[in-house]
Design an enzyme around this catalytic site. Structure first.
Site, short mmCIF file in Angstrom:
data_model
loop_
_atom_site.label_atom_id
_atom_site.label_comp_id
_atom_site.label_asym_id
_atom_site.label_seq_id
_atom_site.Cartn_x
_atom_site.Cartn_y
_atom_site.Cartn_z
N HIS A 164 0.83 -1.22 0.00
CA HIS A 164 0.00 0.00 0.00
C HIS A 164 0.86 1.26 0.00
CE1 HIS A 164 -3.66 2.11 0.11
NE2 HIS A 164 -4.36 1.23 0.79
N ASP A 370 -7.69 -8.43 -17.30
CA ASP A 370 -7.78 -9.62 -18.17
C ASP A 370 -6.36 -10.07 -18.54
OD1 ASP A 370 -8.11 -11.52 -20.13
OD2 ASP A 370 -9.42 -10.31 -21.41
#
Length: 427
Positions: A164, A370
């Site tokens: 993060h 994807d």
């Protein structure tokens, strides 16, 4: 798979995927938002890719293309192939070593259907789905890792672990989309990456109060699906009463905040707080050379504080109004902070049972990645071990369902049934 046999996952040893070409060296600074808003923790999540019936495909070739996509994406995203290092205590930077990212291949002994498509409760231990580096590497120095697990049905689960400190959710999704585009043969990412962390002002540090006292709570994990019809009904009621519109996030978060206040059993005068990290990308236009493509942290804390009695007794539409008010205050508060004019540290929130934090993962982009085998049917986080503060995470429910899925770690066992009952009135 026989009913008696528990599913197993066989993992290969982690392998480094280095950039596919030469990359610059040196160190790069992190922004003041990276260092203030993000703690040096890893965020773990899983993307589930079911295959259409009968479409087993060549899984090994698909994994090889995915690995190649990561290698190629690491050329424009060369800092991601580096490591987090400390130039001095509390001053992390990215060291562009070009080492690469750890990549794990794994194979499950079952089909996704046998483990309920990885819905909760998980029928495979989460450790089996997530990448971990070899023991000589420090987890907190790594920027991103991936594990792809093949299932006997031809489907996949991709476990991602990211820092993060370097990415917010949207930034991590941007990198993974780029890896997917490269895996599918695109010559370059459709969005060019922007580092430019030093363009964000570094406001003077506010005096920090005493360190927060941590209480470990025993939060219960609850999963609730809120239907599109319920969301539309709340929005329509708000619009009819006020002449204004409210977002799905406003409507659903107000429901959770109110239901939790009703169920949590806190005294009338106890403070209840709702906190969420609001995106500030739109407020960095003109500050960053290009906001599109920037993959660092772009968030600022926003919140509501009231007494338990006030939230229990407030009509839902009033709580939605509080949500909207908190979001409207963002521009002034963030601009103040950036220019060094903030009077208080908005990052310092009391971590008691009265506080609940909300994260919206339904729109950051993890559902649109994807790698060459279609978009995921479902994405969920695995940071279940965090027991310091109550949390709500928004997801898209598994396809073909619509609406919002809430993963709630909000209340302890004595309040779980009442909380579920209150939420059911709206879901």
């Amino acid at each position: 798979m026989s009913a008696a046999a528990a599913p197993t996952v066989a993992k290969s040893a982690p392998e480094l995927v280095p950039p596919a070409g030469p990359t610059p060296g040196g160190t790069l600074p992190l922004s003041s938002i990276d260092k203030t808003a993000a703690v040096r923790v890893s965020v773990d999540f899983v993307q589930v890719f079911p295959r259409a019936a009968g479409d087993v495909g060549d899984q090994d070739a698909a994994v090889e293309a995915m690995r190649d996509g990561f290698a190629r994406a690491l050329v424009p995203y060369y800092p991601v192939a580096g490591r987090i290092a400390d130039v001095s205590p509390g001053e992390p930077v990215v060291d562009c070593t070009g080492q690469g990212v750890w990549f794990v291949e794994a194979a499950a002994s079952c089909a996704l259907a046998d483990v309920n498509y990885l819905e909760r409760p998980l029928l495979i231990p989460k450790e089996e789905l997530l990448p971990r580096p070899p023991p000589e590497e420090k987890l907190e120095d790594l920027i991103i890792m991936a594990q792809v697990t093949k299932f006997t049905c031809g489907g996949f689960a991709v476990g991602i672990c990211f820092s993060h400190l370097v990415f917010d959710g949207q930034g991590a999704a941007q990198f993974l989309k780029a890896a997917g585009e490269m895996a599918r043969g695109l010559p370059a990412p459709s969005v060019a990456p922007v580092w430019d962390r030093d363009a964000i002002p570094d406001p003077p540090k506010l005096p920090r109060g005493p360190p927060p006292s941590f209480t470990a709570f025993s939060f219960v994990t609850q999963v609730v699906d809120v239907s599109p019809e319920s969301i539309a009904r709340i929005k329509e009621e708000f619009s009819a009463a006020t002449g204004q519109t409210c977002s799905t996030f406003d409507a659903v978060t107000a429901v959770v905040f109110k239901c939790r206040a009703l169920a949590a059993g806190l005294p009338d005068d106890a403070e209840v707080r709702l906190g969420f990290a609001a995106s500030t990308r739109h407020l960095l236009q003109g500050v960053l050379p290009s906001v599109e493509g920037y993959y660092g942290n772009c968030v600022y804390p926003v919140g509501i504080t009231r007494t338990s009695k006030a939230i229990r007794e407030a009509p839902l539409l009033e709580v939605i109004g509080l949500m909207r008010g908190a979001k409207e205050a963002l521009t002034a508060r963030f601009t103040d902070w950036m220019h060094g004019g903030a009077k208080e540290d908005h990052y310092n929130v009391p971590l008691d049972y009265g506080t609940v934090t909300v994260s919206d993962w339904s729109r950051v982009g993890f559902n649109e990645v994807d790698y060459g085998f279609g978009e995921p049917g479902y994405v969920f986080t695995l940071n279940d071990h965090v027991n310091i503060v109550a949390s709500v995470i928004y997801f898209k429910p598994p396809a073909p369902k619509r609406g919002i899925r809430l993963m709630l770690r909000c209340v302890e066992e004595p309040h779980a049934a009442a909380f579920a009952e209150e939420l059911a009135k709206f879901a």
